[in-house]
Design a protein around this motif. Sequence first.
Motif, PDB file in Angstrom:
ATOM      1  N   ARG A 413       0.826  -1.201   0.000  1.00 42.23           N
ATOM      2  CA  ARG A 413       0.000   0.000   0.000  1.00 42.23           C
ATOM      3  C   ARG A 413       0.876   1.275   0.000  1.00 42.23           C
ATOM      4  O   ARG A 413       0.589   2.241  -0.696  1.00 42.23           O
ATOM      5  CB  ARG A 413      -0.918  -0.013   1.241  1.00 42.23           C
ATOM      6  N   GLU A 414       1.962   1.263   0.836  1.00 41.45           N
ATOM      7  CA  GLU A 414       2.845   2.447   0.903  1.00 41.45           C
ATOM      8  C   GLU A 414       3.525   2.683  -0.439  1.00 41.45           C
ATOM      9  O   GLU A 414       3.646   3.827  -0.907  1.00 41.45           O
ATOM     10  CB  GLU A 414       3.889   2.248   2.001  1.00 41.45           C
ATOM     11  N   ALA A 415       3.990   1.567  -1.097  1.00 39.55           N
ATOM     12  CA  ALA A 415       4.677   1.713  -2.388  1.00 39.55           C
ATOM     13  C   ALA A 415       3.738   2.248  -3.435  1.00 39.55           C
ATOM     14  O   ALA A 415       4.109   3.129  -4.235  1.00 39.55           O
ATOM     15  CB  ALA A 415       5.262   0.365  -2.812  1.00 39.55           C
ATOM     16  N   GLU A 416       2.530   1.785  -3.430  1.00 35.64           N
ATOM     17  CA  GLU A 416       1.568   2.278  -4.409  1.00 35.64           C
ATOM     18  C   GLU A 416       1.302   3.766  -4.201  1.00 35.64           C
ATOM     19  O   GLU A 416       1.237   4.550  -5.153  1.00 35.64           O
ATOM     20  CB  GLU A 416       0.267   1.473  -4.296  1.00 35.64           C
ATOM     21  N   ALA A 417       1.142   4.154  -2.906  1.00 36.95           N
ATOM     22  CA  ALA A 417       0.872   5.575  -2.626  1.00 36.95           C
ATOM     23  C   ALA A 417       2.058   6.459  -3.036  1.00 36.95           C
ATOM     24  O   ALA A 417       1.897   7.543  -3.602  1.00 36.95           O
ATOM     25  CB  ALA A 417       0.570   5.753  -1.141  1.00 36.95           C
ATOM     26  N   TRP A 418       3.297   5.976  -2.765  1.00 39.48           N
ATOM     27  CA  TRP A 418       4.489   6.797  -3.116  1.00 39.48           C
ATOM     28  C   TRP A 418       4.649   6.896  -4.618  1.00 39.48           C
ATOM     29  O   TRP A 418       4.966   7.963  -5.157  1.00 39.48           O
ATOM     30  CB  TRP A 418       5.722   6.146  -2.480  1.00 39.48           C
ATOM     31  N   LEU A 419       4.426   5.778  -5.321  1.00 37.89           N
ATOM     32  CA  LEU A 419       4.598   5.786  -6.773  1.00 37.89           C
ATOM     33  C   LEU A 419       3.528   6.620  -7.447  1.00 37.89           C
ATOM     34  O   LEU A 419       3.762   7.182  -8.532  1.00 37.89           O
ATOM     35  CB  LEU A 419       4.557   4.338  -7.290  1.00 37.89           C
ATOM     36  N   ASP A 420       2.369   6.741  -6.816  1.00 32.75           N
ATOM     37  CA  ASP A 420       1.328   7.587  -7.417  1.00 32.75           C
ATOM     38  C   ASP A 420       1.769   9.065  -7.452  1.00 32.75           C
ATOM     39  O   ASP A 420       1.386   9.803  -8.365  1.00 32.75           O
ATOM     40  CB  ASP A 420       0.025   7.433  -6.617  1.00 32.75           C
ATOM     41  N   GLY A 421       2.580   9.559  -6.457  1.00 31.01           N
ATOM     42  CA  GLY A 421       3.023  10.967  -6.443  1.00 31.01           C
ATOM     43  C   GLY A 421       4.400  11.186  -7.029  1.00 31.01           C
ATOM     44  O   GLY A 421       5.008  12.256  -6.817  1.00 31.01           O
ATOM     45  N   TRP A 422       4.949  10.210  -7.736  1.00 29.03           N
ATOM     46  CA  TRP A 422       6.317  10.324  -8.275  1.00 29.03           C
ATOM     47  C   TRP A 422       6.449  11.451  -9.287  1.00 29.03           C
ATOM     48  O   TRP A 422       7.390  12.243  -9.242  1.00 29.03           O
ATOM     49  CB  TRP A 422       6.734   8.986  -8.873  1.00 29.03           C
ATOM     50  N   GLU A 423       5.549  11.559 -10.208  1.00 31.34           N
ATOM     51  CA  GLU A 423       5.687  12.576 -11.252  1.00 31.34           C
ATOM     52  C   GLU A 423       5.690  13.987 -10.659  1.00 31.34           C
ATOM     53  O   GLU A 423       6.458  14.868 -11.081  1.00 31.34           O
ATOM     54  CB  GLU A 423       4.543  12.422 -12.260  1.00 31.34           C
ATOM     55  N   THR A 424       4.817  14.212  -9.681  1.00 34.06           N
ATOM     56  CA  THR A 424       4.768  15.553  -9.045  1.00 34.06           C
ATOM     57  C   THR A 424       6.079  15.872  -8.325  1.00 34.06           C
ATOM     58  O   THR A 424       6.623  16.983  -8.434  1.00 34.06           O
ATOM     59  CB  THR A 424       3.608  15.598  -8.054  1.00 34.06           C
ATOM     60  N   THR A 425       6.613  14.881  -7.593  1.00 36.60           N
ATOM     61  CA  THR A 425       7.885  15.089  -6.870  1.00 36.60           C
ATOM     62  C   THR A 425       9.026  15.377  -7.831  1.00 36.60           C
ATOM     63  O   THR A 425       9.858  16.276  -7.614  1.00 36.60           O
ATOM     64  CB  THR A 425       8.207  13.854  -6.029  1.00 36.60           C
ATOM     65  N   ARG A 426       9.108  14.591  -8.929  1.00 37.79           N
ATOM     66  CA  ARG A 426      10.198  14.786  -9.887  1.00 37.79           C
ATOM     67  C   ARG A 426      10.127  16.165 -10.540  1.00 37.79           C
ATOM     68  O   ARG A 426      11.145  16.858 -10.717  1.00 37.79           O
ATOM     69  CB  ARG A 426      10.114  13.693 -10.974  1.00 37.79           C
ATOM     70  N   ALA A 427       8.925  16.649 -10.854  1.00 35.26           N
ATOM     71  CA  ALA A 427       8.783  17.973 -11.481  1.00 35.26           C
ATOM     72  C   ALA A 427       9.219  19.093 -10.517  1.00 35.26           C
ATOM     73  O   ALA A 427       9.885  20.061 -10.921  1.00 35.26           O
ATOM     74  CB  ALA A 427       7.339  18.175 -11.919  1.00 35.26           C
TER      75      ALA A 427
END
Length: 997
Positions: A413-427
């Motif tokens: 569940r934690e990995a899914e939640a973190w990967l969902d916000g990856w694009e925003t963090t990278r930008a």
Amino acid sequence: MRLHRLDITAFGPFGGTQSIDFDALSAAGLFLLHGPTGAGKTSVLDAVCYALYGSVPGARQSGQGITLRSDHAAPGTRTQVTLDLTVAGRRLEITRQPPWERPKRRGTGTTVDKAQTWLREYDASAGAWKDLSRSHQEIGEEITQLLGMSREQFCQVVLLPQGDFARFLRADAEARGKLLGRLFDTQRFAEVEKCLAERRRATEAQVREGDAALLADAHRMQQAAGGALELPDLAPGEPGLAQAVLTAAAVARSTAREQLAIAHCRLTAAEAAQQTAERALADVRERDRLQRRFAEARRRAALLEERAGAHREALERMERGRKAQTVAPALELREAADAEHRRAAAAEARARALLPQEHADAGAAGLAAAARRAAEELGGLESARRAERRLADLVAERADVDRQERADEDALREAEAWLDGWETTRAALQSRIETAQEAAGRAEQLAVRCEDVRARLAAARTRDRLSGETDEAQRRALAAAEHAVRAKDHWLELKEQRLNGIAAELAAHLTDGEPCAVCGATEHPAPARKVAGHVDREAEDRALAAYQDADEERTAAERRLGDLRAALAAATAEAGDTPTGQLAADAEELERRLTRARHDASGLHAAQEQLRRAEQERERRLADRRQAEVRAAARLTRRESLDREQTALEAELSQARGTAASVAARAEQLQRRAALFTDAAQAARAAEESAQRLKEADGRLAEAAFRAGFATPQAAAAALLDDAAHRELQHRLDAWHTEEAAVRAVLAEADTVAAAAQPPADVAAAEAAAAAAGRLLREAASARDAAARRCAELDRLSARAARGAARLAPLRQEYDRVARLAALTAGTSAENERRMRLESYVLAARLEQVAAAATVRLQRMSLGRYTLVHSDDRSGRGRSGLGLHVVDAWTGRQRDTATLSGGETFFASLALALGLADVVTEEAGGVRLDTLFIDEGFGSLDDQTLDEVLDVLDSLRERDRSVGIVSHVADLRRRVHAQLEVVKGRSGSTVRRHGVA
């Protein structure tokens, strides 16, 4: 000194320009300066004085010279006086302009121009005038040095004021002294009087101070001597004080030494008496001690007799305790056996209380058999224990599988939640990196600009500093140049003076019979003499060296100025014209911007590192998600295997544990039961054995008590002493024996028995006698010490007084010498019979010379009747030295000059003025005065006397002199042909010449 020409412009009553040719007037030798009252006759003489000295005589000089300007002058005409004269062989021209209040060139009102002065000298070889100086001070010093007299002397010698000399004739000694003091500059003699008076006061103060110190030492000696010293009845400064103090000190020292010898004898007697009293006191104290010792021994012996019964009882008890010590081992053995039996019985009772009811009365053998049966049953449960431990492991493994499943679900569940916000963090991280890169570029540009502004700011500050240093260096260079010019002028002036007096310098090396280096003559009848102020080669060389040093300083200052100007130009070229404050503000603003840019750029590396870590975190979370999916599939198979094995083990354990909760609980029950049976069997056997040992100990104790003489074991136990009682009883017995021996020894001492037979000792009386002797000894020692200190203090103070008197002796001699000289020069000494001051004495000598010189002309003017003589007689209660009398040849009597008639007073004062002029001229170094002026007084003469006076004045031409008579007497116009008339008018006065070409 000869006057050639005088030009006057807007001066005094002369509104325009007037020229006076003294050469034409002086050709006749005697000329008349006349005109109506107020026309300006005296102003002509004032103009001559102003040209020479920059001021006019007496009260006519006021303000800064502005009042010299003529009220008749046009507003645009400046006041000016030009005098052409020859003095000391030099043809000079002096031009002076006083301060001038003129109209402003622009606007309204007036402004004041400063006074100006020019000095020129005529160069005969070049046939032209050359400028010498424009400095008021330099010109004034030059003229004063050439004339050799001050303005006051010039006004008395050249401008002969008859009214002043008439008053001089009638004046008292004090008034004559003031005038002669100004003319002959005798102030230095007055300064000598003042200096001697000051030295007298100073040395007197020092002598008084020294005498006061001697008196202070004398007072201290009087205190040290206890009032036995008689002080001299003299005040500080009076003669003989030092000797009187030293004599009194010697008497005090002798008396103090006699008192010291007496005190020493008294101290010796007191010491002997004190030693005798101390020995008597020691004997009385010893007898008292022995008597008290004997009485104490008798008291202790009586006390021993009273305690004799208790001592015997203690001896008996000690003996019974010694016998009881033989029974003590048997008693101790019986007590130990009894204690052991009681402990064994108690342990057996406790062990049987824990057994089941059916085994409570069993013997030791039955209890041991029951323990063996419980142990055998416990051994059969080992297999069930292993099964129970395996079942616990299975339960733990199943729980671990469930925990891993929950952990994997949380991680997914934690990995899914973190990967969902990856694009925003990278930008967001990429945006931070770009912003920091832009700030870094901007910081590099601002750093270059800051460096340039800092360099310009440093150059601007250097420019400001060098600007001030350049101004200071320019002022120093200007001052050095002016100093060099003054040094050069001084050198050239000394060189010229040396050349003028080179004849005297060459004459100093002439030797009779040796040829002159100039003319070759071997005879030197009249060699030139050095005059006052002669300049030698050494003075010229010093002036040249000073000029060269000043020129070097000027060159160094100019070089320094050039270096500073070059540096200032370089700094100005680099900094520009921008003010330093603006450059500093610009630099500060750029520094702030650079600081902000560097702060923004400092986050670039952190942002890049954070992006790299975020990408690594994304890869790690993707891998973790894949591994969690694989672990979930494997856990499903493992859970099924564990469930099957758990079911089989639970069935096996249910049969093995019976009614117990678990196999371990069942094994624990069997273990406790076997232990209880074993403990009870051991306690029963120990109780039986301890009962047998107690019985044996009772038999041995009864036998030992009988052998020791005790009826029963209890009697032996009662007589037994423990360690503390034994030690206490033994200590009492030992103390008795020790005390008894000590008492017998004291009562057997012979000296103690002998002392007891004597009367009782009186210690208080002996101590009182010894204390009295000690007090007398201390008093004698204190008196001896006080006498010794008195001698030492008197010796110290006497030595200091002797040194002070020795130091004061030369000072007193100097004071006596200075006081004698001061009284002599001040005219208050008895040796100065005429009470004549030093300055008056010098002025009297000058007045005697003036009277002698005046008498030569006075006799001619009075047809040999009158002679002026100097008198040293005192007038009334005043001091003598400056008296002036006239001797009448017709009567042969001497009378006061105040008795002369008006005409007689005139020609007497004229003769006095001419005589004074001759003496002052000689005093000034022999400066020749070729032009003289006589002011008024001729109207009081009759025709015959006037002719005689004019003949005397005309005779002055024999010395190539010219005399100008200032008078408005009409008869003089017929007798004197060369005339200068001053005509007054509404537009100002003018001058006219008569009787000359």
